[in-house]
Design a protein around this motif. Structure first.
Motif, PDB file in Angstrom:
ATOM      1  N   MET B   1      -8.865   8.271 -52.078  1.00 20.92           N
ATOM      2  CA  MET B   1      -7.782   9.075 -51.491  1.00 20.92           C
ATOM      3  C   MET B   1      -8.356  10.130 -50.539  1.00 20.92           C
ATOM      4  SD  MET B   1      -5.391   9.557 -54.838  1.00 20.92           S
ATOM      5  CE  MET B   1      -5.293   8.176 -55.982  1.00 20.92           C
ATOM      6  N   THR B   2      -7.750  10.259 -49.391  1.00 20.58           N
ATOM      7  CA  THR B   2      -8.233  11.205 -48.380  1.00 20.58           C
ATOM      8  C   THR B   2      -7.566  12.560 -48.582  1.00 20.58           C
ATOM      9  OG1 THR B   2      -7.017   9.569 -47.103  1.00 20.58           O
ATOM     10  CG2 THR B   2      -9.032  10.422 -46.118  1.00 20.58           C
ATOM     11  N   PRO B   3      -8.230  13.625 -48.180  1.00 22.00           N
ATOM     12  CA  PRO B   3      -7.570  14.933 -48.296  1.00 22.00           C
ATOM     13  C   PRO B   3      -6.430  15.077 -47.288  1.00 22.00           C
ATOM     14  CG  PRO B   3      -9.751  15.146 -47.281  1.00 22.00           C
ATOM     15  CD  PRO B   3      -9.601  13.718 -47.685  1.00 22.00           C
ATOM     16  N   THR B   4      -5.587  16.049 -47.544  1.00 26.84           N
ATOM     17  CA  THR B   4      -4.417  16.292 -46.692  1.00 26.84           C
ATOM     18  C   THR B   4      -4.804  16.535 -45.242  1.00 26.84           C
ATOM     19  OG1 THR B   4      -3.761  17.601 -48.563  1.00 26.84           O
ATOM     20  CG2 THR B   4      -2.301  17.635 -46.663  1.00 26.84           C
ATOM     21  N   PRO B   5      -4.049  15.957 -44.306  1.00 28.06           N
ATOM     22  CA  PRO B   5      -4.309  16.314 -42.907  1.00 28.06           C
ATOM     23  C   PRO B   5      -3.786  17.730 -42.670  1.00 28.06           C
ATOM     24  CG  PRO B   5      -2.335  14.960 -43.076  1.00 28.06           C
ATOM     25  CD  PRO B   5      -2.880  15.102 -44.473  1.00 28.06           C
ATOM     26  N   ILE B   6      -4.350  18.389 -41.716  1.00 28.13           N
ATOM     27  CA  ILE B   6      -3.878  19.748 -41.416  1.00 28.13           C
ATOM     28  C   ILE B   6      -2.644  19.654 -40.518  1.00 28.13           C
ATOM     29  CG2 ILE B   6      -4.552  22.021 -40.479  1.00 28.13           C
ATOM     30  CD1 ILE B   6      -6.049  21.081 -43.073  1.00 28.13           C
ATOM     31  N   VAL B   7      -1.507  19.497 -41.153  1.00 25.71           N
ATOM     32  CA  VAL B   7      -0.235  19.504 -40.431  1.00 25.71           C
ATOM     33  C   VAL B   7       0.586  20.602 -41.068  1.00 25.71           C
ATOM     34  CG1 VAL B   7       1.888  18.249 -39.887  1.00 25.71           C
ATOM     35  CG2 VAL B   7      -0.287  17.021 -39.990  1.00 25.71           C
ATOM     36  N   ASP B   8       0.849  21.668 -40.325  1.00 30.57           N
ATOM     37  CA  ASP B   8       1.627  22.755 -40.904  1.00 30.57           C
ATOM     38  C   ASP B   8       3.098  22.362 -40.918  1.00 30.57           C
ATOM     39  OD1 ASP B   8       2.935  24.983 -41.718  1.00 30.57           O
ATOM     40  OD2 ASP B   8       1.840  26.365 -40.429  1.00 30.57           O
ATOM     41  N   TYR B  35       0.811  13.610 -52.745  1.00 30.03           N
ATOM     42  CA  TYR B  35       1.265  14.015 -54.091  1.00 30.03           C
ATOM     43  C   TYR B  35       0.025  14.196 -54.967  1.00 30.03           C
ATOM     44  CZ  TYR B  35       4.109  14.265 -58.311  1.00 30.03           C
ATOM     45  OH  TYR B  35       4.703  14.704 -59.460  1.00 30.03           O
ATOM     46  N   PHE B  36       0.215  14.830 -56.120  1.00 27.01           N
ATOM     47  CA  PHE B  36      -0.869  14.910 -57.098  1.00 27.01           C
ATOM     48  C   PHE B  36      -1.376  13.487 -57.378  1.00 27.01           C
ATOM     49  CE2 PHE B  36       1.816  18.637 -58.211  1.00 27.01           C
ATOM     50  CZ  PHE B  36       0.865  19.628 -58.040  1.00 27.01           C
ATOM     51  N   PRO B  37      -2.669  13.335 -57.734  1.00 26.35           N
ATOM     52  CA  PRO B  37      -3.216  11.978 -57.935  1.00 26.35           C
ATOM     53  C   PRO B  37      -2.834  11.374 -59.291  1.00 26.35           C
ATOM     54  CG  PRO B  37      -4.928  13.612 -58.248  1.00 26.35           C
ATOM     55  CD  PRO B  37      -3.699  14.369 -57.829  1.00 26.35           C
ATOM     56  N   ILE B  38      -1.529  11.444 -59.602  1.00 31.06           N
ATOM     57  CA  ILE B  38      -0.966  10.782 -60.790  1.00 31.06           C
ATOM     58  C   ILE B  38       0.314  10.072 -60.339  1.00 31.06           C
ATOM     59  CG2 ILE B  38      -1.916  12.402 -62.485  1.00 31.06           C
ATOM     60  CD1 ILE B  38       0.851  13.805 -62.521  1.00 31.06           C
ATOM     61  N   HIS B  39       0.869   9.202 -61.213  1.00 32.60           N
ATOM     62  CA  HIS B  39       2.103   8.502 -60.826  1.00 32.60           C
ATOM     63  C   HIS B  39       3.293   9.484 -60.741  1.00 32.60           C
ATOM     64  CE1 HIS B  39       0.337   4.606 -60.872  1.00 32.60           C
ATOM     65  NE2 HIS B  39       0.098   4.573 -62.175  1.00 32.60           N
ATOM     66  N   ALA B  40       3.848   9.834 -61.892  1.00 31.39           N
ATOM     67  CA  ALA B  40       4.924  10.833 -62.004  1.00 31.39           C
ATOM     68  C   ALA B  40       5.953  10.725 -60.861  1.00 31.39           C
ATOM     69  CB  ALA B  40       4.310  12.231 -62.089  1.00 31.39           C
ATOM     70  N   ALA B  41       6.242  11.850 -60.190  1.00 30.02           N
ATOM     71  CA  ALA B  41       7.289  11.852 -59.160  1.00 30.02           C
ATOM     72  C   ALA B  41       6.841  11.202 -57.854  1.00 30.02           C
ATOM     73  CB  ALA B  41       7.764  13.279 -58.898  1.00 30.02           C
ATOM     74  N   GLY B  42       5.605  10.700 -57.815  1.00 27.96           N
ATOM     75  CA  GLY B  42       5.130  10.037 -56.599  1.00 27.96           C
ATOM     76  C   GLY B  42       5.164   8.521 -56.696  1.00 27.96           C
ATOM     77  N   ILE B  60      -2.449   6.949 -48.930  1.00 27.28           N
ATOM     78  CA  ILE B  60      -2.098   7.793 -50.073  1.00 27.28           C
ATOM     79  C   ILE B  60      -3.010   9.009 -50.069  1.00 27.28           C
ATOM     80  CG2 ILE B  60      -2.062   7.891 -52.605  1.00 27.28           C
ATOM     81  CD1 ILE B  60       0.033   5.987 -51.399  1.00 27.28           C
ATOM     82  N   LEU B  61      -2.406  10.189 -50.031  1.00 27.03           N
ATOM     83  CA  LEU B  61      -3.201  11.428 -50.026  1.00 27.03           C
ATOM     84  C   LEU B  61      -2.992  12.200 -51.318  1.00 27.03           C
ATOM     85  CD1 LEU B  61      -2.095  12.758 -46.507  1.00 27.03           C
ATOM     86  CD2 LEU B  61      -4.027  11.251 -47.001  1.00 27.03           C
ATOM     87  N   SER B  62      -4.024  12.933 -51.700  1.00 23.55           N
ATOM     88  CA  SER B  62      -3.816  13.948 -52.732  1.00 23.55           C
ATOM     89  C   SER B  62      -4.485  15.220 -52.255  1.00 23.55           C
ATOM     90  CB  SER B  62      -4.373  13.489 -54.076  1.00 23.55           C
ATOM     91  OG  SER B  62      -5.757  13.327 -53.977  1.00 23.55           O
ATOM     92  N   PRO B  63      -3.979  16.380 -52.670  1.00 22.31           N
ATOM     93  CA  PRO B  63      -4.496  17.625 -52.089  1.00 22.31           C
ATOM     94  C   PRO B  63      -5.951  17.874 -52.486  1.00 22.31           C
ATOM     95  CG  PRO B  63      -2.903  18.083 -53.834  1.00 22.31           C
ATOM     96  CD  PRO B  63      -2.912  16.604 -53.649  1.00 22.31           C
ATOM     97  N   ALA B  64      -6.733  18.314 -51.513  1.00 23.96           N
ATOM     98  CA  ALA B  64      -8.123  18.687 -51.799  1.00 23.96           C
ATOM     99  C   ALA B  64      -8.125  20.072 -52.451  1.00 23.96           C
ATOM    100  CB  ALA B  64      -8.930  18.695 -50.514  1.00 23.96           C
ATOM    101  N   ASN B  65      -7.238  20.944 -51.969  1.00 26.66           N
ATOM    102  CA  ASN B  65      -7.112  22.295 -52.538  1.00 26.66           C
ATOM    103  C   ASN B  65      -5.645  22.688 -52.438  1.00 26.66           C
ATOM    104  OD1 ASN B  65      -6.950  25.075 -52.957  1.00 26.66           O
ATOM    105  ND2 ASN B  65      -9.046  25.410 -52.192  1.00 26.66           N
ATOM    106  N   TRP B  66      -4.899  22.369 -53.478  1.00 25.06           N
ATOM    107  CA  TRP B  66      -3.443  22.533 -53.438  1.00 25.06           C
ATOM    108  C   TRP B  66      -3.029  23.974 -53.166  1.00 25.06           C
ATOM    109  CZ3 TRP B  66       0.848  21.133 -51.920  1.00 25.06           C
ATOM    110  CH2 TRP B  66       2.067  21.481 -52.499  1.00 25.06           C
TER     111      TRP B  66
END
Lengths: 261, 261
Positions: B1-8, B35-42, B60-66
């Motif tokens: 999974m890649t970290p979030t792109p910087i899109v404000d 989304y968080f790297p779990i199934h749940a709401a994603g 599929i992305l998950s936050p590197a630093n939420w």
């Protein structure tokens, strides 16, 4: 309020092909809306019905005997919208968000294009989740942990909702609307989330917080000042719902009976 | 999974009139889903993306630093869908149900007409509320009352959901679909609600209940056997999400840090 009509909606009407039912559902003539006789998850739909009353006649129903009527609803829960169509069919919708989207569409409250509609539905969802979060995490939590869950709501959910919605409202010119300069489902849903807090036993402490959020207060006022919504809120029916709501939330468990465990 | 792109995306893109953005949002080219790297709401959105992968590339992305990325999302929460449009715009949608409706529309999973779409969205909402009810009333309840809230869920919410959905599935011929004989968002949402139960610490007792509901089990199997969904579920990425989910739900509070009270 009239008792529920005897319409068995335990399954969706299937006496015609869905293509035909699709034409019918796109041409509503009048509505009946069934929910407990309190605001809560019924308030936004009722407000939409009040807003559209010049276009569609409507009737507010509450169950005469919910235990008996429950099996005749699609998911054994309320709200339920009974639609009389222009070609005389009786159709039924369930699930608050589906009903609210459907009514808003027919009241022209979903913006001017698909992008606006997507944003309006996002704001709508966020404020629905906010109100629903209060309901599930505070109202319906076992009483012994409510002080803890209310404190969490006040320290986390509430300020995040205020901060993010304020940002979007400021982006739109801080004019009491989320999108452009016209009323939408987003405005009505957010206003109703605020009204929901105002009928809680802890209303004073919650309203003290929201009063410090002028952009959200402006949405609340703008919705309240819409002439058609103001007329609905001035009605005896609405005022009974408000006093019922205040009484209900003093002790929700009492009204619901003991949980079946 | 890649970290979030910087899109404000703390506000929605407004560098063009909404009429123009509306045309763009109607013509997606590819997606990134955060989304968080779990199934749940994603899970439902990811499954829709897997289903549509021949039509739209996705990541599929998950936050590197939420903590740092949170303020750049529309409501300081996930999931978030980043859309690259055919005309090169970067648009953002938030709120799980809005994202799921949008993706399902572009994957042709909303039925053949407006009536079918309304029913599909009703089933979708009911199963979303079911899964969300488990999350808010069990997972996120203070641990000391969880035995009580789990017992309530098993005695009330769960059997009502099974009973009402079974009725609708039988009405449709008990063929593993809610509407007609084709896959829809309703099928995928319900299947994912069942999968959600299967990664809980109390999965055994929950799955024992659902195994006695053959019509719902058939939906679960039908979705799992769809070739495109089966391919997504066979991927390393999906299987990591499953093992992450099982680890996460053993002690959700640990992963979230202490609540700010």
């Amino acid at each position: 309020m009239t008792p529920t009509p005897i319409v068995d909606a335990s399954h969706y009407v299937r006496d015609a092909p869905t293509a035909e039912l699709s034409k019918s559902v796109g041409q509503p003539y009048s509505f009946k809306f069934l929910y407990f006789p309190i605001h809560a998850a019924g308030s936004c739909s009722r407000e939409l019905l009040g807003y559209g009353k010049d276009k569609f006649a409507f009737e507010i129903l509450s169950p005469a005997n919910w235990g008996e009527e429950k099996p005749k609803t699609p998911f054994h829960c309320m709200p339920v919208l009974y639609i009389k169509t222009k070609d005389g069919k009786d159709l039924v919708l369930s699930e608050a968000s589906v009903i609210e989207h459907y009514l808003a569409k027919h009241m022209n409250l979903l913006g001017d294009n698909e992008y606006e509609e997507l944003l309006i539905k996002s704001f709508h969802s966020s404020s629905t989740m906010f109100q629903g979060g209060f309901a599930s995490n505070v109202t319906w939590c076992p009483p012994e942990v409510q002080p803890q869950t209310l404190a969490y709501f006040k320290a986390n959910t509430f300020p995040t909702w205020i901060k993010t919605h304020t940002k979007h409202l400021l982006d739109n010119g801080d004019n009491g609307h989320y999108i452009g300069n016209k009323l939408s489902l987003a405005d009505i849903r957010t206003a109703n989330a605020i009204e929901h807090l105002s009928v809680q036993p802890c209303a004073d402490e919650l309203m003290d917080i929201i009063k410090k959020a002028p952009s959200l207060m402006k949405v609340r006022e703008t919705v309240a000042n819409d002439p058609k919504i103001a007329a609905w809120r001035a009605s005896k029916e609405y005022q009974t719902l408000t006093s019922n709501s205040k009484a209900f939330f003093l002790n929700p468990m009492k009204f619901m009976g003991p949980p079946k465990i």
